[in-house]
Design a protein around this motif. Structure first.
Motif, PDB file in Angstrom:
ATOM      1  N   MET A 293       0.820  -1.202   0.000  1.00 48.79           N
ATOM      2  CA  MET A 293       0.000   0.000   0.000  1.00 48.79           C
ATOM      3  C   MET A 293       0.864   1.267   0.000  1.00 48.79           C
ATOM      4  N   THR A 294       2.024   1.222   0.629  1.00 43.09           N
ATOM      5  CA  THR A 294       2.920   2.378   0.594  1.00 43.09           C
ATOM      6  C   THR A 294       3.400   2.655  -0.821  1.00 43.09           C
ATOM      7  N   VAL A 295       3.845   1.616  -1.497  1.00 40.35           N
ATOM      8  CA  VAL A 295       4.305   1.773  -2.883  1.00 40.35           C
ATOM      9  C   VAL A 295       3.153   2.224  -3.772  1.00 40.35           C
ATOM     10  N   ALA A 296       1.984   1.615  -3.601  1.00 40.62           N
ATOM     11  CA  ALA A 296       0.818   1.987  -4.420  1.00 40.62           C
ATOM     12  C   ALA A 296       0.446   3.450  -4.199  1.00 40.62           C
ATOM     13  N   GLY A 297       0.485   3.916  -2.959  1.00 37.76           N
ATOM     14  CA  GLY A 297       0.146   5.310  -2.682  1.00 37.76           C
ATOM     15  C   GLY A 297       1.135   6.275  -3.300  1.00 37.76           C
ATOM     16  N   LEU A 298       2.425   5.954  -3.256  1.00 40.99           N
ATOM     17  CA  LEU A 298       3.432   6.841  -3.846  1.00 40.99           C
ATOM     18  C   LEU A 298       3.306   6.890  -5.371  1.00 40.99           C
TER      19      LEU A 298
END
Length: 371
Positions: A293-298
């Motif tokens: 989710m961190t990568v997806a948000g960035l």
């Protein structure tokens, strides 16, 4: 009888000393007989005490603080979103409509995520899958389903989904922060054993039912990971508000940063929490979910910020205003179509925007009717 204190020894995660105190047996259990018994206990130098109860009685009802905090958090989120949405040019009533649908969807989505990822933590009753009052709402499941339902309501109203998402992002973090107070009363979401001055005391009953490793049950104070998350949520909410006022963030951008920022914090939190959880490759399942989710948000934020084109308005203009503008254009067109004599002069006065054509450049000769 005087007490005799023996030297203690320092252990991993223990505060200072473990003091072995030798007391008369009658002082320990009230039995009047001679002899001594040795008792070892951990005495933290400083810690946060746990609440004696997780709710209050109101007549025949028992009000769980966990549920009460979620109600307070949701109310604050609606209030904050409404203020930000109105400032962006939207209609306040749309916020209430979205909340009516998205809040239940968030609770359902959060519980479904919890039930699917930690089915062994559900109460062993027929109502176990629905027991949200005992805790157990997966944040990612709740946000995902609430976002889908909320976007449907916003789009149905003809408003901008992206602008609405920016308005709601800080409000969600405030609601999550208030919800962490409920975790404190439930004595859950704590971390590893700790001797820090702000470590939280966890009762033995809560330790036995929280699913922590057996080797950690003997400790009494733990990392207050719920407190860390509460502080982080409020800090990130303030940062998103600041960015929205001082930087050009396109629609959906603040929500993408919310997803990336909160998930990034959860990577850290999942490394210190020891409560019951599903595991994958020896690590907590939510650790991997947080990374994804961190990568997806960035990536989402980068795509949004590099997108070209005009930004949408928060909410479309009322249908009545559009009808008035259309009616004026129709009247001008009618005048042009019927324009002879005096009618032509009227058309010239109201139709300057149509451009100076051959007919409007010359003054028409007077007609008999004009004489």
């Amino acid at each position: 009888m005087p007490r005799r204190v023996l030297p203690g020894r320092t252990g991993v995660g223990l505060p200072g000393n473990v003091t072995a105190v030798v007391l008369p047996q009658k002082e320990l259990n009230g039995v009047s007989r001679t002899g001594f018994r040795r008792e070892t206990r951990t005495v933290p130098l400083a810690s946060i005490p746990s609440p004696p109860t997780n709710g209050v009685h109101l007549g025949p009802l028992f009000i769980h603080v966990y549920g009460l905090m979620y109600v307070v958090g949701i109310a604050l989120a609606i209030y904050i979103t409404a203020r930000r949405w109105v400032v962006a040019g939207g209609d306040r009533s749309l916020v209430y409509d979205v909340a009516t649908w998205a809040v239940p969807a968030g609770i359902v989505g959060g519980r479904i995520y919890f039930d699917l990822t930690t089915p062994f933590d559900m109460p062993h009753h027929w109502w176990g899958p629905f027991a949200v009052w005992d805790g157990g709402l997966g944040i990612w499941g709740g946000v995902a389903l609430a976002t889908l339902v909320g976007a449907w309501r916003v789009r149905r109203a003809g408003a901008s989904v992206g602008v609405f998402m920016n308005a709601v992002a800080p409000a969600l973090l405030v609601a999550q922060a208030i919800g962490r107070i409920g975790n404190y009363f439930n004595q859950e979401l704590f971390g590893k054993p700790s001797s820090l001055p702000w470590a939280v005391q966890i009762s033995r009953a809560a330790r036995l039912t929280s699913g922590i490793p057996a080797v950690d049950v003997k400790y009494t104070t733990f990392q207050p990971s719920f407190l860390y998350e509460m502080i982080f949520d409020l800090a990130l909410a303030a940062a998103l508000v600041w960015l929205g006022h001082h930087r050009h963030i396109r629609p959906q951008g603040l929500f993408a940063l919310y997803v990336a920022g909160y998930s990034g914090y959860r990577i850290f939190e999942e490394t210190i929490r020891i409560d019951s959880s599903a595991h994958f490759l020896g690590l907590r399942l939510n650790f991997f979910v947080a990374i994804v989710m961190t990568v997806a948000g960035l990536v989402w934020f980068a795509l949004v910020q590099t997108r070209s084109g005009p930004e949408p308005e928060a909410q479309a203009k009322p249908a009545g205003a559009e009808g008035t503008a259309t009616g004026t254009g129709t009247a001008t067109g009618t005048g042009t179509a019927t324009g002879t004599g005096t009618a032509t002069g009227t058309a010239t006065a109201t139709g300057t925007g149509t451009g100076p054509g051959t007919g409007t450049a010359r003054r028409p000769p007077p007609s008999p009717a004009a004489d």
